[in-house]
Design a protein around this motif. Structure first.
Motif, PDB file in Angstrom:
ATOM      1  N   ARG A 130       3.504  10.407   7.379  1.00  0.00           N
ATOM      2  CA  ARG A 130       3.683   8.976   7.639  1.00  0.00           C
ATOM      3  C   ARG A 130       3.390   8.196   6.363  1.00  0.00           C
ATOM      4  N   VAL A 131       3.905   6.980   6.330  1.00  0.00           N
ATOM      5  CA  VAL A 131       3.637   6.039   5.249  1.00  0.00           C
ATOM      6  C   VAL A 131       3.038   4.785   5.872  1.00  0.00           C
ATOM      7  N   GLU A 132       1.853   4.400   5.411  1.00  0.00           N
ATOM      8  CA  GLU A 132       1.171   3.205   5.903  1.00  0.00           C
ATOM      9  C   GLU A 132       1.256   2.121   4.826  1.00  0.00           C
ATOM     10  N   VAL A 133       1.847   0.987   5.173  1.00  0.00           N
ATOM     11  CA  VAL A 133       1.936  -0.144   4.250  1.00  0.00           C
ATOM     12  C   VAL A 133       0.960  -1.208   4.728  1.00  0.00           C
ATOM     13  N   LEU A 134      -0.064  -1.474   3.913  1.00  0.00           N
ATOM     14  CA  LEU A 134      -1.131  -2.406   4.259  1.00  0.00           C
ATOM     15  C   LEU A 134      -0.902  -3.702   3.492  1.00  0.00           C
ATOM     16  N   ARG A 135      -0.779  -4.799   4.202  1.00  0.00           N
ATOM     17  CA  ARG A 135      -0.508  -6.083   3.566  1.00  0.00           C
ATOM     18  C   ARG A 135      -1.812  -6.847   3.326  1.00  0.00           C
ATOM     19  N   GLY A 136      -1.842  -7.564   2.205  1.00  0.00           N
ATOM     20  CA  GLY A 136      -3.026  -8.331   1.854  1.00  0.00           C
ATOM     21  C   GLY A 136      -3.976  -7.517   0.998  1.00  0.00           C
ATOM     22  N   PRO A 137      -4.968  -8.153   0.372  1.00  0.00           N
ATOM     23  CA  PRO A 137      -5.896  -7.443  -0.514  1.00  0.00           C
ATOM     24  C   PRO A 137      -6.599  -6.300   0.212  1.00  0.00           C
ATOM     25  N   GLN A 138      -6.684  -5.143  -0.443  1.00  0.00           N
ATOM     26  CA  GLN A 138      -7.305  -3.957   0.151  1.00  0.00           C
ATOM     27  C   GLN A 138      -8.377  -3.381  -0.756  1.00  0.00           C
ATOM     28  N   GLY A 139      -9.014  -4.258  -1.549  1.00  0.00           N
ATOM     29  CA  GLY A 139      -9.954  -3.790  -2.557  1.00  0.00           C
ATOM     30  C   GLY A 139     -11.196  -3.125  -2.018  1.00  0.00           C
ATOM     31  N   GLN A 140     -11.662  -3.503  -0.820  1.00  0.00           N
ATOM     32  CA  GLN A 140     -12.927  -2.955  -0.329  1.00  0.00           C
ATOM     33  C   GLN A 140     -12.865  -1.434  -0.173  1.00  0.00           C
ATOM     34  N   LEU A 141     -11.745  -0.895   0.272  1.00  0.00           N
ATOM     35  CA  LEU A 141     -11.645   0.548   0.479  1.00  0.00           C
ATOM     36  C   LEU A 141     -10.697   1.239  -0.498  1.00  0.00           C
ATOM     37  N   PHE A 142      -9.749   0.500  -1.083  1.00  0.00           N
ATOM     38  CA  PHE A 142      -8.795   1.119  -2.008  1.00  0.00           C
ATOM     39  C   PHE A 142      -9.047   0.735  -3.462  1.00  0.00           C
ATOM     40  N   GLY A 143      -9.813  -0.334  -3.706  1.00  0.00           N
ATOM     41  CA  GLY A 143     -10.236  -0.619  -5.068  1.00  0.00           C
ATOM     42  C   GLY A 143      -9.359  -1.578  -5.829  1.00  0.00           C
ATOM     43  N   ARG A 144      -9.463  -1.515  -7.144  1.00  0.00           N
ATOM     44  CA  ARG A 144      -8.831  -2.427  -8.075  1.00  0.00           C
ATOM     45  C   ARG A 144      -7.308  -2.434  -7.915  1.00  0.00           C
ATOM     46  N   ASN A 145      -6.729  -3.533  -8.340  1.00  0.00           N
ATOM     47  CA  ASN A 145      -5.277  -3.645  -8.433  1.00  0.00           C
ATOM     48  C   ASN A 145      -4.568  -3.410  -7.102  1.00  0.00           C
ATOM     49  N   THR A 146      -5.183  -3.872  -6.019  1.00  0.00           N
ATOM     50  CA  THR A 146      -4.523  -3.885  -4.710  1.00  0.00           C
ATOM     51  C   THR A 146      -4.579  -5.306  -4.155  1.00  0.00           C
ATOM     52  N   VAL A 147      -4.366  -6.295  -5.025  1.00  0.00           N
ATOM     53  CA  VAL A 147      -4.537  -7.693  -4.626  1.00  0.00           C
ATOM     54  C   VAL A 147      -3.442  -8.164  -3.673  1.00  0.00           C
ATOM     55  N   SER A 148      -2.285  -7.530  -3.691  1.00  0.00           N
ATOM     56  CA  SER A 148      -1.248  -7.907  -2.726  1.00  0.00           C
ATOM     57  C   SER A 148      -1.165  -6.919  -1.571  1.00  0.00           C
ATOM     58  N   GLY A 149      -1.677  -5.702  -1.744  1.00  0.00           N
ATOM     59  CA  GLY A 149      -1.652  -4.720  -0.679  1.00  0.00           C
ATOM     60  C   GLY A 149      -1.723  -3.307  -1.220  1.00  0.00           C
ATOM     61  N   ALA A 150      -1.558  -2.355  -0.328  1.00  0.00           N
ATOM     62  CA  ALA A 150      -1.620  -0.941  -0.705  1.00  0.00           C
ATOM     63  C   ALA A 150      -0.642  -0.149   0.149  1.00  0.00           C
ATOM     64  N   VAL A 151      -0.177   0.960  -0.416  1.00  0.00           N
ATOM     65  CA  VAL A 151       0.693   1.896   0.287  1.00  0.00           C
ATOM     66  C   VAL A 151      -0.013   3.242   0.321  1.00  0.00           C
ATOM     67  N   SER A 152      -0.270   3.744   1.522  1.00  0.00           N
ATOM     68  CA  SER A 152      -0.951   5.024   1.692  1.00  0.00           C
ATOM     69  C   SER A 152       0.031   6.035   2.274  1.00  0.00           C
ATOM     70  N   ILE A 153       0.318   7.082   1.503  1.00  0.00           N
ATOM     71  CA  ILE A 153       1.239   8.133   1.914  1.00  0.00           C
ATOM     72  C   ILE A 153       0.419   9.337   2.362  1.00  0.00           C
ATOM     73  N   VAL A 154       0.662   9.782   3.581  1.00  0.00           N
ATOM     74  CA  VAL A 154      -0.069  10.917   4.154  1.00  0.00           C
ATOM     75  C   VAL A 154       0.912  12.066   4.345  1.00  0.00           C
ATOM     76  N   THR A 155       0.669  13.179   3.684  1.00  0.00           N
ATOM     77  CA  THR A 155       1.589  14.312   3.753  1.00  0.00           C
ATOM     78  C   THR A 155       1.249  15.222   4.936  1.00  0.00           C
ATOM     79  N   LYS A 156       2.201  16.071   5.313  1.00  0.00           N
ATOM     80  CA  LYS A 156       1.965  17.039   6.380  1.00  0.00           C
ATOM     81  C   LYS A 156       1.029  18.137   5.877  1.00  0.00           C
ATOM     82  N   GLN A 157       0.078  18.511   6.723  1.00  0.00           N
ATOM     83  CA  GLN A 157      -0.939  19.475   6.331  1.00  0.00           C
ATOM     84  C   GLN A 157      -0.582  20.888   6.811  1.00  0.00           C
ATOM     85  N   PRO A 158      -1.079  21.918   6.120  1.00  0.00           N
ATOM     86  CA  PRO A 158      -0.864  23.287   6.580  1.00  0.00           C
ATOM     87  C   PRO A 158      -1.457  23.500   7.970  1.00  0.00           C
TER      88      PRO A 158
END
Length: 719
Positions: A130-158
């Motif tokens: 899945r791909v999670e697109v988070l809108r808005g600042p995400q600095g508390q958990l994702f850190g620097r340079n996420t002032v507009s948002g973050a994209v979290s890509i989760v791959t399939k696991q073995p």
């Protein structure tokens, strides 16, 4: 209470009355969505963030091969390719990435590891869960340079079962693609998953002098994951990934001559007059080690170590005509290491929390050269044949952070959401050298060094109220920051004299929202409103140097705000039928931007590449085909993006087109879904639009056109 009622009424208005009133259809239900946006597993409706999730099934159904494709499905989200520089924009805010000293405003992460700067943004979706697109600042958990948002890509696991798949396809413009993967259980608690893909396609643009096609696809991706249970409650996952993207990618299709004084010699669409073929080669190699151990039934320790190497090379024809006058060669390299260690508390107690430490180390270097061709004397500028201007530099970034986030259930219905991150960064610029001809006023210096350190304390606080077990409303405030840096590019003497450094940018953001689903999970909905203010916004500005001289410098020149909202609705009205709709509105513009042009304040102007309205709708119907032990699925997607501007001036010649796109797919599954055969089409009605406008170094005006209709067939076999 008025605000809550208003949100409920607005969300209900998006839902057809007959759907709300109907009894559940037998077998009709939407699948549960579990996300890790807050570094722990939660149901989507319980996360107080405006976010969109695209799962593996939707990725396959929509042929979303990378993040740029995914951006057609998600409101207030775009991946812009401006002259081969990929930039993520969320809620109308993006930018950065022009050079190694100017970082992006939205972060992309793969299994918790930062993917890297602009060259690694457009991630492939091979074997992605899945791909999670988070809108808005995400600095508390994702850190620097996420002032507009973050994209979290989760791959399939073995997994523990032996299995695999292979898929091949053929389409218009000589599209060939093949991909596959295998899951191998090696021992008790140990499994290996390997996947790979190759895609190639001819381009849509003909380079007339050479006969080459441009805007082609030539991409390879590979991924391997080893997952091992180490005994007790500990699991170790080792990953490695590789991608290579080698394309004949132009900066743009010219619509004027070299100096912008007249029309191009080739006025037709999808024709270019380059004497040398532009190309781009991106190679990304990465790996990570993730250790997860349950310290108790309530506490989980996670440690993620990541490394990544990015090599980006680009050659461009700067004169945009068949003569061999000017060309450029860019080569940027990034090497990074990251380490995150965190503890999550998640049990039946009133407090659920995550706390941890983070360290990031990046070394980057650049070599950018502009050269005179064999016929450069024809323009009479007195430029030499061979290297005429050059920039080289190295930048080292180190970042360390402490972070925490907690959800405290004050009552059964009311939860306090609070987070805090403290970050300190060290940045060093070394061996910045540049030279260029006097006619262009380029600066000439060598071994320029500089350093800077900066700290930021970024809080978030909010409240979530459970209207029921199926619906929550929330309100929150978040602060974030974007690193300062240097404009490590071709700069003129006046720019250098004024200073090439810029300071930290910050954002204060407010958001309210509603999320929920019906008890039978036939309807899922969300609604969010936001307002954010960016202070010390990093952007190019005209600087008065006195004595009638000005220079364009990358500075903390503006204040920008963005406000609007998103709404999403998914419905399963009958067995086999799903319908969805998403809409986003973002009014992103400058509150203050003095000297955006000489003597002009751009206050009130819209931010570049910021459409006000983005929306999409989709429908899929699956009907059983008992004769082959399978089903037939018919699906369609429609997306719309309103017009925007390519520059802050908002001039008519910067106007970007609105566009409607319709995609369709028919797929037949058989053998208990062990095989499938699909027919597909993208941009079914062959919509034409201008996606970007560019003014190049010599004032050539160029455009990037949207992709015309494509179609094809693909087949898949699983075992």
């Amino acid at each position: 209470m008025f605000g809550i009622r208003a949100m409920l009424i607005a969300t209900a208005s998006l839902m057809p009355v007959d759907l709300l009133a109907q009894e559940p259809a037998p077998g009709a239900a939407l699948g549960e969505i579990v996300v890790t946006a807050q570094k722990r597993e939660q149901a989507l409706k319980d996360v107080p963030i405006s976010m969109s999730v695209v799962g593996a099934e939707e990725l396959a159904r929509t042929r979303a091969a990378d993040l740029r494709d995914i951006s057609r499905l998600i409101p207030n989200f775009a991946l812009l390719r401006g002259g081969a520089i990929d930039t993520v924009l969320i809620r109308g805010v993006g930018g950065g990435g022009r050079n190694i000293g100017f970082t992006t405003r939205a972060g992309v992460y793969v299994d918790g590891v930062y993917a890297g700067q602009f060259a690694a943004v457009n991630q492939d979706t091979l074997d992605v869960e899945r791909v999670e697109v988070l809108r808005g600042p995400q600095g508390q958990l994702f850190g620097r340079n996420t002032v507009s948002g973050a994209v979290s890509i989760v791959t399939k696991q073995p997994g523990p079962d032996l299995g695999g798949w292979i898929e091949a396809g053929y389409g218009s413009k000589q599209l060939y693609e093949i991909k596959g993967g295998i899951n191998l259980p090696l021992a008790a608690g140990v499994a290996l998953r390997i996947s790979g893909s190759h895609r190639e396609r001819n381009g849509f643009t003909l380079n007339v002098p050479t006969g080459d096609d441009l805007d082609n696809i030539d991409r390879d991706t590979a991924r391997a994951q080893l997952r091992a249970a180490l005994g007790g409650r500990t699991v170790l996952t080792l990953t490695a990934d590789y991608s290579r993207d080698d394309t004949r990618k132009m900066v743009g299709e010219p619509i004027t001559d070299t100096f912008g004084t007249g029309p191009t010699p080739l006025p037709g669409a999808f024709d270019t007059p380059f004497n040398r073929v532009p190309d781009q080669d991106v190679e990304v190699v990465g790996g990570s080690a993730t250790l997860v151990t349950d310290l108790s039934d309530a506490l989980t320790l996670t440690a993620i170590s990541g490394v990544r190497h990015i090599d980006w090379r680009r050659t461009s024809d700067l004169d945009f005509i068949p003569l061999d006058l000017f060309a450029s060669r860019f080569h940027d390299v990034f090497d990074q290491f990251s380490q995150e260690i965190r503890i999550a508390l998640d049990d039946d107690s009133p407090v659920k929390a995550v706390a941890g430490v983070y360290y990031f180390d990046e070394n980057s270097k650049t070599l950018r050269t502009a050269s005179g061709g064999t016929q450069v004397a024809l323009v009479g500028l007195g430029l030499p044949v061979g290297p005429a201007a050059q920039v080289s530099a190295r930048i080292k970034r180190r970042s360390a952070a402490l972070f925490g986030h907690a959800d405290w259930a004050i009552t059964h219905a009311l939860t306090l959401n609070a987070g805090l991150r403290y970050t300190h960064e060290w940045l060093r610029l070394r061996d910045y050298d540049t030279f260029g001809p006097a006619i262009f006023g380029l600066a000439n210096f060598s071994d320029f060094n500089d350093s800077r350190g900066e700290s930021s304390l970024d809080p978030s606080i909010g409240l979530t109220y459970a209207l029921s077990d199926q619906a929550n409303v929330y309100a929150k405030y978040t602060r974030g920051f974007k690193s300062g840096g240097w404009n490590v590019d071709f700069v003129n003497a006046m720019q250098f004299a004024r200073g090439i450094d810029f300071k930290t940018e910050s954002v204060d953001a407010f958001e309210i929202g509603l999320k929920g689903e019906t008890q039978d999970r036939r309807i899922r909905y969300s609604l969010a409103g936001f307002y954010a203010v960016y202070e010390h916004y990093q952007i190019n500005q005209f600087v008065d140097l006195g004595q009638g001289q000005t220079a364009i410098s990358l500075r903390n020149a503006a204040q920008l705000s963005t406000w609007g909202g998103e709404a999403s609705l998914a419905v399963a009205p009958a067995s086999g039928l799903t319908i969805g709709a998403d809409i986003g509105y973002a009014q992103a513009g400058f509150d203050s931007f003095p000297e955006g042009a000489p003597g002009v304040d751009f206050a009130g102007k819209r931010a570049p590449y910021a459409p006000r309205l983005t929306t999409s709708a989709n429908a899929a119907y699956e009907m059983p085909v008992d004769a082959i032990g399978g089903a037939l699925t018919v699906s369609a997607n429609w997306s719309y993006r309103s017009g925007a501007f390519s520059g802050p001036e908002n001039r008519p010649d910067e106007k970007l087109d609105a566009r409607h796109l319709v995609d369709g797919r028919i797929e037949l599954f058989g053998g208990g879904e062990r095989w499938s055969l699909a027919l597909w089409a993208r941009n079914l009605f062959n919509e034409s639009w201008i996606d970007n406008r560019i003014i190049d170094f010599f004032q050539t005006r160029a455009v990037e056109r949207g992709e015309p209709r494509t179609y094809g067939i693909s087949g898949r076999i699983g075992f």
